[in-house]
Motif scaffolding. Structure first.
Motif, short mmCIF file in Angstrom:
data_model
loop_
_atom_site.label_atom_id
_atom_site.label_comp_id
_atom_site.label_asym_id
_atom_site.label_seq_id
_atom_site.Cartn_x
_atom_site.Cartn_y
_atom_site.Cartn_z
N THR A 61 112.39 34.06 76.30
CA THR A 61 112.39 35.11 77.33
C THR A 61 111.14 34.92 78.19
OG1 THR A 61 111.14 36.69 75.99
CG2 THR A 61 113.56 36.75 75.82
N SER A 62 111.16 35.50 79.37
CA SER A 62 109.99 35.41 80.24
C SER A 62 108.78 36.06 79.59
CB SER A 62 110.30 36.07 81.59
OG SER A 62 111.37 35.42 82.24
N ALA A 63 109.02 37.15 78.88
CA ALA A 63 107.92 37.84 78.21
C ALA A 63 107.28 36.96 77.15
CB ALA A 63 108.41 39.14 77.59
N ASP A 64 108.12 36.27 76.36
CA ASP A 64 107.59 35.39 75.31
C ASP A 64 106.83 34.21 75.93
OD1 ASP A 64 108.54 36.97 73.33
OD2 ASP A 64 110.29 35.74 72.85
N GLY A 66 105.23 34.30 78.66
CA GLY A 66 103.98 34.85 79.17
C GLY A 66 102.92 35.00 78.09
N LEU A 67 103.35 35.19 76.84
CA LEU A 67 102.39 35.33 75.75
C LEU A 67 101.61 34.05 75.50
CD1 LEU A 67 104.54 37.37 73.19
CD2 LEU A 67 102.70 38.23 74.65
N THR A 77 100.34 36.54 80.66
CA THR A 77 100.93 36.58 81.99
C THR A 77 102.14 37.51 81.98
OG1 THR A 77 100.22 34.31 82.39
CG2 THR A 77 101.95 35.17 83.82
N SER A 78 102.32 38.25 83.05
CA SER A 78 103.42 39.21 83.12
C SER A 78 104.77 38.52 83.19
CB SER A 78 103.26 40.11 84.34
OG SER A 78 103.49 39.39 85.54
N ARG A 79 105.79 39.25 82.77
CA ARG A 79 107.16 38.73 82.82
C ARG A 79 107.55 38.37 84.25
NH1 ARG A 79 111.74 41.50 84.01
NH2 ARG A 79 110.63 43.49 83.81
N HIS A 80 107.15 39.19 85.20
CA HIS A 80 107.52 38.94 86.60
C HIS A 80 106.89 37.65 87.11
CE1 HIS A 80 109.33 42.89 86.82
NE2 HIS A 80 108.22 43.43 86.35
N GLU A 83 108.76 34.69 85.70
CA GLU A 83 110.05 34.52 86.37
C GLU A 83 109.90 33.85 87.73
OE1 GLU A 83 111.60 38.47 86.37
OE2 GLU A 83 112.31 38.36 84.28
#
Length: 314
Positions: A61-64, A66-67, A77-80, A83
């Protein structure tokens, strides 16, 4: 030994020739995708779902992602932002992305097999390998000699990167330098929730929310007001915070006063105008007579009211 147990991928020097590689976040994300991609077909279990992966694919995922992209303070880093970086790689035809809601995002690295093929099977390696042997034989140097080993390793490191993913996007004889190309790329800012195509105007999630709230108040006064340029509005909010050393609360409170003032309500119709007239508005707010709220101002909900945020932005 750990590398041999867990595998490895080649990382060619030619990646440094790409203008976008100077962006540490893009560079790191690209390397992470290469490292995490499947080397062999297998079925992955992710978020309770089974994903049959082919070579060069990964599910995340984008969130993962970003971690694994943190700043010096350890902030991910943020999900946005992730992306936007993935969208850039897609535009460069380096990856394809297929997201399934609540399940995960399937990322396919295009031409991964060509990129990750074994070094000892490439023509560049074979030619250098044969050349090294010939020189060693003619000079009576054994295979284990340093001269042979140096040239053998040199063939590994100097092999031109064949992957079509990382391509030189500057046309030959176009007159456009790599520095010019770099300037045309979007600036990726980890904490940006919105940004202009070039990345020169941007704002955080709270900057954008404040800008949206201001517009909702403007629409009460001017119902025909057109939708703003959100990156520009959020950018002005951010610049106010940075240059004037004020909070979102104070920005919205000053706008609320102006929005309720018979003169200023038709003149302060954007964050840029609010920023321009900030000193004047603050001075007039401190005057007791001018500070008396009008009837229309009394009806304006507090900018930080939870109900107000939910009604306008959720």
């Amino acid at each position: 030994m750990e590398n041999q147990k867990h595998g490895y991928i080649p990382l060619y020097r030619s990646v440094k020739k790409q203008p976008w590689a100077k962006d540490v976040f893009l560079r790191t994300l690209w390397e992470n995708l290469l490292i995490d991609a499947a080397r062999q077909p297998y079925t992955a279990n992710y978020k309770g779902h089974r994903w049959p992966l082919e070579i060069g694919q990964l599910v995340t995922t984008s969130a993962d992602l970003g971690l694994s992209l943190c700043d010096r303070n350890g902030e991910p880093t943020s999900r946005h932002a992730v992306e936007r970086m993935l969208a850039f790689f897609e535009k460069e035809e380096m990856i394809s992305v297929r997201a399934e809601r609540r399940k995960g995002t399937l990322i396919t690295i295009l031409n991964y097999a060509e990129y990750a093929e074994k070094i000892d099977s490439t023509p560049a390696h074979n030619a250098a390998h044969i050349s090294a042997h010939s020189k060693a034989s003619s000079s009576k140097v054994s295979e284990g000699a340093p001269a042979h080993m140096a040239e053998h390793k040199g063939a590994h490191h100097e092999q031109e990167y064949k992957n079509k993913n990382i391509k030189n996007t500057t046309p030959v004889n176009s007159g456009e330098s790599s520095d010019d190309r770099l300037k045309s790329l979007p600036v990726v800012r980890p904490d940006a929730a919105v940004h202009s195509p070039k990345g020169d105007k941007w704002g955080t999630a709270d900057d954008l929310l404040a800008a949206q709230w201001i517009f909702s108040r403007i629409q009460v006064i001017t119902p025909t007001a057109q939708q703003p340029n959100w990156p520009a509005w959020a950018n002005d909010i951010r610049l106010m915070r940075d240059s004037l050393k004020v909070s979102h609360r104070e920005i919205c409170e000053v706008f609320t006063w102006a929005n309720g003032n018979q003169f200023w309500q038709t003149n302060i119709l954007s964050p840029s105008k609010l920023r321009k007239q900030w000193a004047t508005l603050k001075a007039q707010m401190s005057q007791p007579v001018r500070n008396a709220p009008s009837s229309s101002q009394q009806q304006v909900p507090h900018w930080n009211d939870r109900k107000e945020w939910e009604e306008n932005f959720i």
